[in-house]
Design an enzyme around this catalytic site. Sequence first.
Site, short mmCIF file in Angstrom:
data_model
loop_
_atom_site.label_atom_id
_atom_site.label_comp_id
_atom_site.label_asym_id
_atom_site.label_seq_id
_atom_site.Cartn_x
_atom_site.Cartn_y
_atom_site.Cartn_z
N GLU A 199 43.39 127.62 41.86
CA GLU A 199 43.21 127.06 43.20
C GLU A 199 42.36 125.80 43.13
O GLU A 199 41.13 125.88 43.07
CB GLU A 199 42.50 128.08 44.10
CG GLU A 199 43.22 129.41 44.21
CD GLU A 199 42.79 130.16 45.47
OE1 GLU A 199 43.64 130.33 46.35
OE2 GLU A 199 41.62 130.54 45.57
N GLU A 226 34.92 129.95 47.07
CA GLU A 226 33.91 130.11 48.13
C GLU A 226 32.74 130.96 47.63
O GLU A 226 31.59 130.72 47.99
CB GLU A 226 34.56 130.71 49.38
CG GLU A 226 35.44 129.67 50.08
CD GLU A 226 36.65 130.24 50.80
OE1 GLU A 226 36.70 131.45 51.07
OE2 GLU A 226 37.58 129.44 51.07
N SER A 254 46.38 125.76 50.36
CA SER A 254 47.30 125.27 51.40
C SER A 254 48.77 125.55 51.09
O SER A 254 49.63 124.74 51.42
CB SER A 254 47.07 123.79 51.67
OG SER A 254 45.74 123.57 52.10
N ASN A 263 44.89 136.26 51.21
CA ASN A 263 43.43 136.34 51.15
C ASN A 263 42.95 136.06 52.57
O ASN A 263 42.90 134.92 52.99
CB ASN A 263 42.89 135.30 50.16
CG ASN A 263 41.37 135.24 50.16
OD1 ASN A 263 40.71 136.13 50.70
ND2 ASN A 263 40.82 134.18 49.57
N TRP A 264 42.64 137.16 53.27
CA TRP A 264 42.25 136.99 54.68
C TRP A 264 40.85 136.39 54.83
O TRP A 264 40.47 135.98 55.92
CB TRP A 264 42.29 138.35 55.38
CG TRP A 264 43.67 138.83 55.71
CD1 TRP A 264 44.83 138.10 55.63
CD2 TRP A 264 44.04 140.13 56.19
NE1 TRP A 264 45.90 138.88 56.05
CE2 TRP A 264 45.44 140.12 56.39
CE3 TRP A 264 43.33 141.29 56.48
CZ2 TRP A 264 46.13 141.25 56.86
CZ3 TRP A 264 44.01 142.40 56.95
CH2 TRP A 264 45.40 142.37 57.15
N LYS A 265 40.05 136.43 53.75
CA LYS A 265 38.67 135.94 53.83
C LYS A 265 37.90 136.74 54.90
O LYS A 265 38.16 137.92 55.06
CB LYS A 265 38.64 134.43 54.07
CG LYS A 265 39.55 133.70 53.07
CD LYS A 265 39.40 132.21 53.07
CE LYS A 265 40.34 131.61 52.03
NZ LYS A 265 40.16 130.18 51.86
N GLY A 296 45.69 131.73 51.83
CA GLY A 296 44.62 131.95 52.81
C GLY A 296 45.18 131.88 54.22
O GLY A 296 45.72 132.84 54.75
N GLY A 297 45.08 130.69 54.82
CA GLY A 297 45.48 130.49 56.22
C GLY A 297 46.82 131.09 56.59
O GLY A 297 46.95 131.80 57.60
N HIS A 350 36.40 133.70 43.64
CA HIS A 350 36.98 132.69 44.54
C HIS A 350 36.00 131.52 44.65
O HIS A 350 34.78 131.70 44.59
CB HIS A 350 37.22 133.32 45.92
CG HIS A 350 38.01 132.42 46.81
ND1 HIS A 350 37.43 131.39 47.52
CD2 HIS A 350 39.34 132.37 47.08
CE1 HIS A 350 38.36 130.76 48.20
NE2 HIS A 350 39.54 131.33 47.95
N GLY A 395 42.31 125.24 52.19
CA GLY A 395 42.01 125.12 53.62
C GLY A 395 42.02 123.69 54.13
O GLY A 395 41.58 123.43 55.24
#
Length: 251
Positions: free
Chosen positions: A167, A97, A212, A9-11, A233-234, A95, A173
């Site tokens: 999640e 966010e 994470s 998930n590059w966001k 993500g990251g 998500h 993150g």
Amino acid sequence: MRTNVIAGNWKMNKTNAEAVEMLTELKGLVKDIKDVKIIIGAPFTALSDAVKAVEGSQIGIAAENVYPKASGAYTGEVSPVMLKSIGVKYVIIGHSERRDYFKETNEFINEKVKAVLENGMTPILCIGEHLEDREAGKTAEVTEKQIREGLAGITPEQAENIIVAYEPVWAIGTGKTATPEVAQETHKQIREVLRDMFGKVADKMIIQYGGSMKPANAPELLAQPDIDGGLIGGASLEATSFAEIVSAARK
Ligand code: PGA
């Protein structure tokens, strides 16, 4: 047995050139891996180029959001028909966010899940509790509500084609991961809710862990019986770290 699904998930990251560069590198790194499903979620602007960049590989491309109507006067929104027409196969929905910053409700998320299914794509439905929910002992209650309302009106046949991503919001993150035991406990509860809703199909459904996940902690998390992959993500921004997680998901 379920096949692990590892999704990036590059966001809101990567220009088209950066997206193509990463995917070209990733394609090479994972070319011999056939026993893990691999997905990359990219921003809208990079989707077309991303689909072209992964052509001829087993990597599928996901959008990170969608509006649940085919077309019309919804300025600034993107429809499932548009996504499908360029070769997008998955859509990340709900998500945390989007729930937190854009106030998306379970009801709206449910409309998106249905719209994505109707257009022959696979929804990745994200759920998860905030820190205060976990501290108040409300994790099971919160995630159950998100599942029941997010998947309201879905048939068992449709459910088989839905990926759930658990999640915990406090792990996204932050570098704080749920321990494998804590994650497994919640994944088991989630599968029980899915079993109550969809019967035996629940045993075929993919429940990913997200928050994470990194090459260092992926093997332990993925070894849990009810963890069927990850939403990353990251660590999905670089081809090498993402490919390491994909390798850890081989059975
Ligand atoms: P993270 O993000 O891996 O950077 O914690 C996961 C996610 O938000 O999907």
